[in-house]
Each structure stands twice: as structure tokens, then as C-alpha cells.
Enzyme design. Structure first.
Site, PDB file in Angstrom:
ATOM      1  N   ASN A 125      -6.775   4.709  10.776  1.00 18.94           N
ATOM      2  CA  ASN A 125      -8.022   5.092  11.430  1.00 18.94           C
ATOM      3  C   ASN A 125      -8.720   3.880  12.051  1.00 18.94           C
ATOM      4  O   ASN A 125      -9.200   3.944  13.192  1.00 18.94           O
ATOM      5  CB  ASN A 125      -8.941   5.762  10.402  1.00 18.94           C
ATOM      6  CG  ASN A 125     -10.335   6.012  10.931  1.00 18.94           C
ATOM      7  OD1 ASN A 125     -10.561   6.912  11.719  1.00 18.94           O
ATOM      8  ND2 ASN A 125     -11.298   5.211  10.476  1.00 18.94           N
ATOM      9  N   LEU A 126      -8.783   2.776  11.332  1.00 25.33           N
ATOM     10  CA  LEU A 126      -9.428   1.573  11.854  1.00 25.33           C
ATOM     11  C   LEU A 126      -8.634   1.000  13.026  1.00 25.33           C
ATOM     12  O   LEU A 126      -9.214   0.539  14.016  1.00 25.33           O
ATOM     13  CB  LEU A 126      -9.576   0.534  10.743  1.00 25.33           C
ATOM     14  CG  LEU A 126     -10.251  -0.786  11.123  1.00 25.33           C
ATOM     15  CD1 LEU A 126     -11.645  -0.556  11.685  1.00 25.33           C
ATOM     16  CD2 LEU A 126     -10.298  -1.722   9.917  1.00 25.33           C
ATOM     17  N   GLU A 162      -5.062   9.993   5.434  1.00 29.10           N
ATOM     18  CA  GLU A 162      -5.414  10.770   6.618  1.00 29.10           C
ATOM     19  C   GLU A 162      -4.406  11.874   6.883  1.00 29.10           C
ATOM     20  O   GLU A 162      -3.249  11.807   6.452  1.00 29.10           O
ATOM     21  CB  GLU A 162      -5.521   9.879   7.870  1.00 29.10           C
ATOM     22  CG  GLU A 162      -4.213   9.384   8.439  1.00 29.10           C
ATOM     23  CD  GLU A 162      -3.641   8.168   7.772  1.00 29.10           C
ATOM     24  OE1 GLU A 162      -2.401   8.124   7.584  1.00 29.10           O
ATOM     25  OE2 GLU A 162      -4.417   7.247   7.430  1.00 29.10           O
ATOM     26  N   THR A 202      -9.937   2.490   6.522  1.00 28.92           N
ATOM     27  CA  THR A 202      -9.588   1.113   6.864  1.00 28.92           C
ATOM     28  C   THR A 202      -8.105   0.967   7.204  1.00 28.92           C
ATOM     29  O   THR A 202      -7.639  -0.152   7.453  1.00 28.92           O
ATOM     30  CB  THR A 202      -9.916   0.162   5.697  1.00 28.92           C
ATOM     31  OG1 THR A 202      -9.219   0.608   4.531  1.00 28.92           O
ATOM     32  CG2 THR A 202     -11.402   0.144   5.422  1.00 28.92           C
ATOM     33  N   ASP A 239      -2.843  11.189  22.823  1.00 29.50           N
ATOM     34  CA  ASP A 239      -1.592  10.919  22.116  1.00 29.50           C
ATOM     35  C   ASP A 239      -1.622  11.531  20.720  1.00 29.50           C
ATOM     36  O   ASP A 239      -0.576  11.839  20.149  1.00 29.50           O
ATOM     37  CB  ASP A 239      -1.352   9.413  21.991  1.00 29.50           C
ATOM     38  CG  ASP A 239      -0.833   8.793  23.278  1.00 29.50           C
ATOM     39  OD1 ASP A 239      -0.536   9.534  24.236  1.00 29.50           O
ATOM     40  OD2 ASP A 239      -0.732   7.550  23.331  1.00 29.50           O
ATOM     41  N   ASP A 253       0.818  -1.210   0.000  1.00 28.21           N
ATOM     42  CA  ASP A 253       0.000   0.000   0.000  1.00 28.21           C
ATOM     43  C   ASP A 253       0.855   1.265   0.000  1.00 28.21           C
ATOM     44  O   ASP A 253       0.458   2.288  -0.558  1.00 28.21           O
ATOM     45  CB  ASP A 253      -0.929  -0.006   1.210  1.00 28.21           C
ATOM     46  CG  ASP A 253      -2.052  -1.020   1.062  1.00 28.21           C
ATOM     47  OD1 ASP A 253      -2.273  -1.497  -0.074  1.00 28.21           O
ATOM     48  OD2 ASP A 253      -2.711  -1.325   2.066  1.00 28.21           O
TER      49      ASP A 253
END
Length: 254
Positions: A157-158, A114, A154, A143, A43
Site C-alpha cells: 500500500n505504501l 491487503e 506500510t 492497473d 516478513d
């Protein structure tokens, strides 16, 4: 139908080996002349290839020669032209990060997954949050925190227990990382066109860094996150493996 392809690859040995075999078989165009970019790796390699497309907006087709490969198609040497011609398109809208550091210098970056804030030391970060000019939280001790796109929902964030967002949901996920006060706050869902502003409380005593995907800015005092619909990106997926289908499956995975 033959396609002019520019292959790119991560440094992983598997990706480099695939790069040699595929360029020998299908040829290698420059990124300027290519019709499609094919990214080999994981990715991270896909995101790197996508970031170079903000100006020319050429579609990117990924094949997994990495670890996770959520954004990638399965690797196969045969029938690449046919796979690309039949591929389904997914349009992604990036986020624009505008960060101001403690010295008053501004930095702008684009993020596909993100935009995040993280504490730089053992001291917790303290943040003030505004959405569309209205204060929504006077102080969050944590944090870190992130604003995630549907494509990025996904990813980290997930892992931070944020919600999975379907592609086309016109939403952003605002997700804290290890929130200490208020302890039970789990984040929020925002409209895709929301303007999210973070003010770092005590930025010199409690230094915070900002990142647009993996592009980091240190010692941040203020951060603004907005969607940038002027820079859409296109990813290609094999039939039945489109990004919206993958995200839907992820919601039923354990």
C-alpha cells in the site's frame, strides 16, 4: 520463565541455520502443543506463520533472518524466553476476501496485509466500486487496486503511495495502482467495518486477478472485502519496538 516454543523458518539459508541452532538450544514443540510460535525469516515467513494461527490464535514472535523484516524483531540467540515474556502484544484483524470468478465459482480467503486486484494482461482493468451498498465510482481504469489494513499499510500500500494507518485507527486504506481514469484519484480512507465491493467491467476481455496477501484467484468477475473480527491474530514485539511505534516511525522516514 521457560516457554514451549514451536520454531518455523523460511527456506533462506540464514533462517534454516538459525532454526537448527535455536531448536538445539531451546527445544522444539509441535505447533499444537506450543505456547508461542517463533518465526524465522522475513516478513513473508511471518505472514505464513500468522496465517496458520487463524484457528488456534497463538501469539507469534518473529526474528529477522530475511530481507526487510518490518514485522520482525532483531535476531539474537540469547535470552529468548526473557524477550518473549517481556514482549508487547499487537492485535491484528484480518480481511475476508470473497471472490467470484467468471465461471460463477466462489473463493474465500483471509488477508493480514491487503486484498488486491490486478490486471492479468496488457489491457487495463476497469472496475466499479461500491462501499456499503452505495456506488462510489462507476468506472475506475487502472492497473489495480487494494484494500489495506493498518498492519499492511506500510507494505505494498505504501509503495503504491497509499496512506500509512496507525494500529488501532479503525480505518482501511483503499488505494489504486496506476489509476488512468480518473487520473488524479488517489484513493480513500474507509471505516474499518466498511463493506467494499468491486465489479469487474468486461471481465473476459479485461481479465483481473484477486489476491489476499499472496493467495491468488484468477479471472475474477466480482470481489467483496470485509473485516473479519472473529479471527484476530496476536504478534509479539520487543519493548520499544511495538508495531504501532514502528508504523509511527515510518511516517517520519525518508
Amino acid at each position: 520463565m521457560k516457554i514451549d516454543i514451536a520454531f518455523t523458518a523460511s527456506r533462506r539459508p540464514e533462517a534454516q541455520e538459525a532454526l537448527q541452532r535455536l531448536t538445539k538450544r531451546y527445544g522444539q514443540s509441535s505447533e499444537e502443543a506450543a505456547e508461542v510460535i517463533v518465526a524465522l525469516g522475513g516478513d513473508g515467513a511471518m505472514l505464513d506463520a500468522m496465517r496458520r494461527r487463524f484457528d488456534d490464535r497463538k501469539p507469534v514472535y518473529g526474528m529477522n533472518r530475511g530481507t526487510v523484516g518490518f514485522l520482525m524483531n532483531d535476531f539474537a540467540e540469547d535470552g529468548l524466553f526473557e524477550r518473549i515474556n517481556k514482549a508487547a502484544k499487537a492485535t491484528l484483524v484480518p480481511l475476508r476476501m470473497i471472490a467470484t470468478d467468471i465461471h460463477g465459482e466462489n473463493f474465500e480467503r483471509l488477508a493480514i496485509n491487503e486484498v488486491s486486484l490486478f490486471r492479468e494482461t496488457a489491457q487495463s482493468a476497469k472496475l466499479r466500486i461500491q462501499v456499503d451498498g452505495q456506488e462510489r465510482m462507476s468506472q475506475l481504469t487502472c492497473d489495480g487496486i487494494m484494500v489495506a489494513t493498518p498492519a499492511g499499510s506500510t507494505a505494498y500500500n505504501l509503495s503504491a503511495h497509499g496512506p500509512i494507518l496507525p494500529i488501532g485507527a479503525n480505518l482501511l486504506a483503499l488505494t489504486p495502482v496506476s489509476a488512468f481514469r480518473p487520473r488524479r484519484w488517489r484513493g480513500a480512507l474507509l471505516r474499518h467495518d466498511a463493506k467494499v465491493e468491486f465489479e469487474i467491467v468486461e471481465p473476459t476481455r479485461r481479465p483481473v486477478s484477486a489476491a489476499a496477501d499472496n493467495q491468488e484467484v484468477r479471472e475474477v468477475a466480482k470481489l467483496t472485502v470485509v473485516e473479519d473480527r472473529s479471527r484476530p491474530l496476536t504478534m509479539l514485539f520487543d519493548p520499544g519496538q511495538a508495531l504501532d511505534e514502528r508504523i509511527l516511525r515510518e511516517q517520519f522516514a525518508f
